[in-house]
Design a protein around this motif. Structure first.
Motif, PDB file in Angstrom:
ATOM      1  N   LYS A  78       0.828  -1.194   0.000  1.00  0.00           N
ATOM      2  CA  LYS A  78       0.000   0.000   0.000  1.00  0.00           C
ATOM      3  C   LYS A  78       0.871   1.256   0.000  1.00  0.00           C
ATOM      4  CE  LYS A  78      -4.133   1.454   2.341  1.00  0.00           C
ATOM      5  NZ  LYS A  78      -4.830   1.358   3.612  1.00  0.00           N
ATOM      6  N   ASN A  79       1.934   1.214   0.778  1.00  0.00           N
ATOM      7  CA  ASN A  79       2.817   2.382   0.835  1.00  0.00           C
ATOM      8  C   ASN A  79       3.669   2.511  -0.412  1.00  0.00           C
ATOM      9  OD1 ASN A  79       2.652   3.916   3.424  1.00  0.00           O
ATOM     10  ND2 ASN A  79       2.658   1.821   4.186  1.00  0.00           N
ATOM     11  N   ALA A  80       4.117   1.363  -0.913  1.00  0.00           N
ATOM     12  CA  ALA A  80       4.971   1.409  -2.096  1.00  0.00           C
ATOM     13  C   ALA A  80       4.189   1.908  -3.301  1.00  0.00           C
ATOM     14  CB  ALA A  80       5.542   0.027  -2.379  1.00  0.00           C
ATOM     15  N   PHE A  81       2.905   1.551  -3.343  1.00  0.00           N
ATOM     16  CA  PHE A  81       2.103   1.891  -4.502  1.00  0.00           C
ATOM     17  C   PHE A  81       2.113   3.393  -4.790  1.00  0.00           C
ATOM     18  CE2 PHE A  81      -1.938   3.139  -6.408  1.00  0.00           C
ATOM     19  CZ  PHE A  81      -1.850   2.439  -7.587  1.00  0.00           C
ATOM     20  N   VAL A  82       1.998   4.189  -3.725  1.00  0.00           N
ATOM     21  CA  VAL A  82       1.940   5.638  -3.900  1.00  0.00           C
ATOM     22  C   VAL A  82       3.188   6.144  -4.610  1.00  0.00           C
ATOM     23  CG1 VAL A  82       1.727   7.834  -2.709  1.00  0.00           C
ATOM     24  CG2 VAL A  82       0.539   5.836  -1.832  1.00  0.00           C
ATOM     25  N   VAL A 137      -1.506  13.582 -10.911  1.00  0.00           N
ATOM     26  CA  VAL A 137      -0.618  12.958  -9.923  1.00  0.00           C
ATOM     27  C   VAL A 137      -0.823  13.592  -8.547  1.00  0.00           C
ATOM     28  CG1 VAL A 137       1.780  12.731  -9.192  1.00  0.00           C
ATOM     29  CG2 VAL A 137       1.147  12.246 -11.541  1.00  0.00           C
ATOM     30  N   ASP A 138      -0.839  14.917  -8.503  1.00  0.00           N
ATOM     31  CA  ASP A 138      -0.984  15.599  -7.211  1.00  0.00           C
ATOM     32  C   ASP A 138      -2.299  15.236  -6.536  1.00  0.00           C
ATOM     33  OD1 ASP A 138       1.417  16.661  -7.505  1.00  0.00           O
ATOM     34  OD2 ASP A 138       0.801  18.761  -7.668  1.00  0.00           O
ATOM     35  N   VAL A 139      -3.362  15.214  -7.339  1.00  0.00           N
ATOM     36  CA  VAL A 139      -4.670  14.921  -6.746  1.00  0.00           C
ATOM     37  C   VAL A 139      -4.723  13.483  -6.241  1.00  0.00           C
ATOM     38  CG1 VAL A 139      -7.125  14.688  -7.258  1.00  0.00           C
ATOM     39  CG2 VAL A 139      -5.869  16.682  -8.078  1.00  0.00           C
ATOM     40  N   VAL A 140      -4.252  12.544  -7.070  1.00  0.00           N
ATOM     41  CA  VAL A 140      -4.262  11.140  -6.661  1.00  0.00           C
ATOM     42  C   VAL A 140      -3.382  10.942  -5.429  1.00  0.00           C
ATOM     43  CG1 VAL A 140      -3.626   8.797  -7.358  1.00  0.00           C
ATOM     44  CG2 VAL A 140      -4.789  10.307  -8.958  1.00  0.00           C
ATOM     45  N   TYR A 141      -2.242  11.587  -5.444  1.00  0.00           N
ATOM     46  CA  TYR A 141      -1.312  11.528  -4.327  1.00  0.00           C
ATOM     47  C   TYR A 141      -1.993  11.957  -3.040  1.00  0.00           C
ATOM     48  CZ  TYR A 141       3.622  11.340  -2.983  1.00  0.00           C
ATOM     49  OH  TYR A 141       4.826  10.987  -2.461  1.00  0.00           O
ATOM     50  N   ARG A 142      -2.710  13.038  -3.165  1.00  0.00           N
ATOM     51  CA  ARG A 142      -3.412  13.604  -2.011  1.00  0.00           C
ATOM     52  C   ARG A 142      -4.473  12.638  -1.481  1.00  0.00           C
ATOM     53  NH1 ARG A 142      -3.822  19.020   0.497  1.00  0.00           N
ATOM     54  NH2 ARG A 142      -5.815  18.915   1.487  1.00  0.00           N
ATOM     55  N   ILE A 143      -5.152  11.961  -2.419  1.00  0.00           N
ATOM     56  CA  ILE A 143      -6.184  11.017  -1.994  1.00  0.00           C
ATOM     57  C   ILE A 143      -5.555   9.775  -1.364  1.00  0.00           C
ATOM     58  CG2 ILE A 143      -8.018   9.477  -2.834  1.00  0.00           C
ATOM     59  CD1 ILE A 143      -8.510  11.602  -5.038  1.00  0.00           C
ATOM     60  N   LEU A 144      -4.466   9.292  -1.984  1.00  0.00           N
ATOM     61  CA  LEU A 144      -3.866   8.036  -1.519  1.00  0.00           C
ATOM     62  C   LEU A 144      -3.081   8.212  -0.223  1.00  0.00           C
ATOM     63  CD1 LEU A 144      -2.496   6.414  -4.788  1.00  0.00           C
ATOM     64  CD2 LEU A 144      -4.507   5.778  -3.477  1.00  0.00           C
ATOM     65  N   ASP A 145      -2.436   9.364  -0.077  1.00  0.00           N
ATOM     66  CA  ASP A 145      -1.552   9.555   1.063  1.00  0.00           C
ATOM     67  C   ASP A 145      -2.033  10.732   1.907  1.00  0.00           C
ATOM     68  OD1 ASP A 145       0.433   9.730   2.867  1.00  0.00           O
ATOM     69  OD2 ASP A 145       2.072   9.612   1.415  1.00  0.00           O
ATOM     70  N   PRO A 146      -2.829  10.446   2.937  1.00  0.00           N
ATOM     71  CA  PRO A 146      -3.433  11.535   3.704  1.00  0.00           C
ATOM     72  C   PRO A 146      -2.409  12.405   4.428  1.00  0.00           C
ATOM     73  CG  PRO A 146      -3.947   9.378   4.661  1.00  0.00           C
ATOM     74  CD  PRO A 146      -3.220   9.131   3.406  1.00  0.00           C
ATOM     75  N   ARG A 147      -1.180  11.900   4.580  1.00  0.00           N
ATOM     76  CA  ARG A 147      -0.166  12.710   5.265  1.00  0.00           C
ATOM     77  C   ARG A 147       0.167  13.976   4.479  1.00  0.00           C
ATOM     78  NH1 ARG A 147       4.308   8.270   5.773  1.00  0.00           N
ATOM     79  NH2 ARG A 147       3.401   7.953   3.736  1.00  0.00           N
ATOM     80  N   VAL A 148       0.072  13.898   3.132  1.00  0.00           N
ATOM     81  CA  VAL A 148       0.500  15.011   2.281  1.00  0.00           C
ATOM     82  C   VAL A 148      -0.249  16.286   2.627  1.00  0.00           C
ATOM     83  CG1 VAL A 148       0.711  15.839  -0.088  1.00  0.00           C
ATOM     84  CG2 VAL A 148       1.133  13.445   0.449  1.00  0.00           C
TER      85      VAL A 148
END
Lengths: 286, 305
Positions: free
Chosen positions: B224-228, B291-302
């Motif tokens: 899950k973490n690697a995927f991001v 990318v930024d939007v997906v990143y934001r959805i996948l990784d709540p820390r961002v």
């Protein structure tokens, strides 16, 4: 950040062996090309055209890597090509580094609207296909060594701006900078005296990585006929020649390519090693 | 989240407008279309007529606004060389470039992710060394040379594959491999270091200490973490492939956007050059936005800082 810079200064003393050797070779070839090249790189002699390298049937030891379609010695052209690569690599790096660093320091020092403007400009540049822009500009102003360095400066400055702006921003929060500002010293003087020495290390690191990248860039441009002007020997232009004779003379395109790959390899090794050396997590473990 | 989306969208729009302005200025500095379009023996009257016809007599900012207004309407101008609307040329060529870029990225992912994971799990063994040395070499092969060497091997020596053109899958293999080489290496190396980081992380140790079964540690935490991270680099590499295929498309005579723009440069066909730069930049901007939007959805820390 300070410890980072200090480390960057030290690391050059422990350069990785392979990368160091390749870079040293490249510099030696570039500087002493006329003394070590066995032949004049531009001397054409159709009677010896398309000679294979010496270990193949029909090869001659006088032309160890063979000759091209005009009878020019491949080895000599590779040696002289190193010159073009070094000039363009370092020239492009210095010019783009100067532009990028200046913009980055200005953005970081003044902040506010100026910073916003410069950073938006870097965003814009980063979203544009730099190869295509370089090709378009050279296509219009014509191929030459100076023009290649010029387009490199235009397309390559962004990374310097980003890194120096970040460092300049943290510097301008320091007290001594405030003091200098309050005492009415001209911004240019503050930037040159206090900011430039502080960012020099990271700019050097970035620059050393850029040279390899720019050498490939020049090779690509010359390959497309948009680099240095023929008959000047350039690795990329030699590849383009060799491509035409691929079915009859494999060596013309192969050897200059090997030279390019070795150069890029040295750059990548250097980059990996610098990244490891400067990685703070690794430092903590060590 | 909505605020973030709007903000990010506004940023993309500003950047894209900036791209258009910069491209327009570059074109303005570079070329005077009047001299290119008219034969040298044209009369002053003909020149004046053409200048007026192209709107070149108006102030620069009006020309820029006109250019933008035309872009919005999908009017990229008319190609000097092909004498037809640039939009039609783009519609013809872009799919070929996309097809090649997609093919290369899929090939890269299929090779790079298993290779990178294998290297990470077998860390510091001989397999890891061999894998990563290969990746380093892959990254050091400039596309234009790798392409020539592949032609030399598979077309000239082995006579297995056609050297150029677009057709079936056999036409796609050589240019696809050439493009895939660099990004396979890049993705493999990143996959490796990303897995190493995650395997080293406290939450993985914690999960293992708690006695969570290995399978679940991997499924829930590692992958899950690697995927991001892998998603991120893949998108960037895709953009790079799409934007830098000029040379590879040239070598393999692939009828894509890269070759179209290169021919346009050789022919000084500026409307086509401009349109290509704008199209590729637009793709970059959209890709970054995604990318930024997906990143934001996948990784709540961002989002938190």
């Amino acid at each position: 950040m300070r410890s980072n810079s200090a480390r960057a200064g030290k690391v050059f003393k422990r350069l990785p062996l392979t990368a160091g050797m390749i870079i040293f070779m490249l510099l030696v070839l570039a500087v002493s090309a006329p003394y070590i090249a066995p032949h004049d790189p531009n001397l054409q002699d159709l009677s010896i055209a398309l000679k294979p390298p010496f270990w193949q049937q029909g090869g001659e030891s006088g032309y160890p890597l063979g000759t091209d379609s005009l009878g020019r010695d491949i080895l000599s052209r590779i040696i002289f090509g190193a010159r073009v690569s070094v000039i363009v690599g370092f020239g492009g790096m210095i010019l783009s580094g100067l532009i990028g660093t200046t913009l980055g320091l200005i953005a970081g020092y003044f902040g506010g609207k100026i910073d916003l403007l410069i950073m938006r400009f870097t965003d814009i540049m980063l979203s544009m296909p730099y190869i295509l822009i370089a090709i378009a500009i050279i296509g219009a102003i014509g191929p030459s060594l100076m023009n290649v360095i010029f387009v490199m400066a235009i397309t390559n400055w962004v990374s310097y701006t980003r890194i120096t702006r970040y460092e300049a921003m943290s510097l301008s929060k320091l007290e001594f900078v405030d003091m200098a500002k309050l005492s009415g010293i001209h911004p240019a003087k503050i930037i040159i005296n206090h900011f430039v020495p502080n960012v020099l290390n990271s700019v050097t690191v970035l620059g050393s990585l850029d040279v390899g990248k720019l050498i490939v860039f020049e090779a690509a441009l010359s390959f497309l006929g948009l680099g240095v002007k023929p008959p000047t020997a350039s690795w990329g232009a030699m590849l383009a020649d060799g491509r035409v004779y691929l079915t009859v003379a494999w060596w013309i395109a192969t050897f200059p390519g090997v030279a390019i790959v070795l150069t890029v390899l040295a750059g990548n090794l250097l980059g990996d090693w610098l990244r490891d050396e400067l990685d703070p997590r690794r430092q903590m473990k060590a | 989240m909505i605020l973030y989306l709007l903000n990010r969208l506004a940023h993309s729009v500003v950047v894209f407008l900036g791209v258009i302005v910069v491209t327009f200025l570059i074109a303005h500095v570079l070329g005077d279309p009047v001299n290119l379009l008219l034969p040298p023996e044209a009369t002053e009257q003909q020149r004046a007529y053409l200048i007026k016809d192209l709107g070149l007599d108006r102030p620069l900012h009006i020309q820029l606004l006109n250019y933008m207004a035309n872009l919005v309407r999908g009017n990229f101008g008319t190609s000097f060389r092909h004498n037809r609307p640039v939009l039609g040329l783009l519609i013809e060529r872009v799919p070929a470039s996309l097809e090649l870029a997609l093919f290369s990225i899929v090939v890269s992912l299929l090779i790079a992710i298993p290779l990178g994971m294998f290297s990470a799990f077998k860390r510091d063994t001989i397999y890891d060394r061999i894998g990563m040395t290969l990746a380093l070499f892959g990254q050091s092969f400039p596309g234009f040379w790798a392409g020539i060497m592949l032609i030399l091997l598979f077309t000239v020596k082995l006579k297995w594959l056609p050297p150029s053109g677009r057709g079936g899958i056999q036409h796609m293999i050589l240019p696809g491999m050439t493009l895939a080489m660099f990004c396979t290496a890049a993705i493999a190396r990143l996959t490796r270091s990303c897995f190493l980081d995650i395997l080293d992380a406290d939450y993985i140790r914690m999960a293992r200490l708690k006695g969570v079964p290995e399978m679940i540690v991997f499924a829930k935490h590692v992958f899950k973490n690697a995927f991001v991270t892998i998603f991120n680099i893949t998108a960037i590499q895709f953009g790079l492939i799409f934007g830098s295929a000029v040379v590879v498309e040239y070598i393999f005579a692939w009828p894509g956007l890269g070759r179209l723009s290169l021919e346009a440069v050789y022919n000084r066909d500026y409307p086509v050059v401009l349109a290509s730069i704008v199209t590729i930049s637009c793709a970059f901007v959209l890709l970054n936005l995604a990318v930024d939007v997906v990143y934001r959805i996948l990784d709540p820390r961002v989002g938190r800082n």
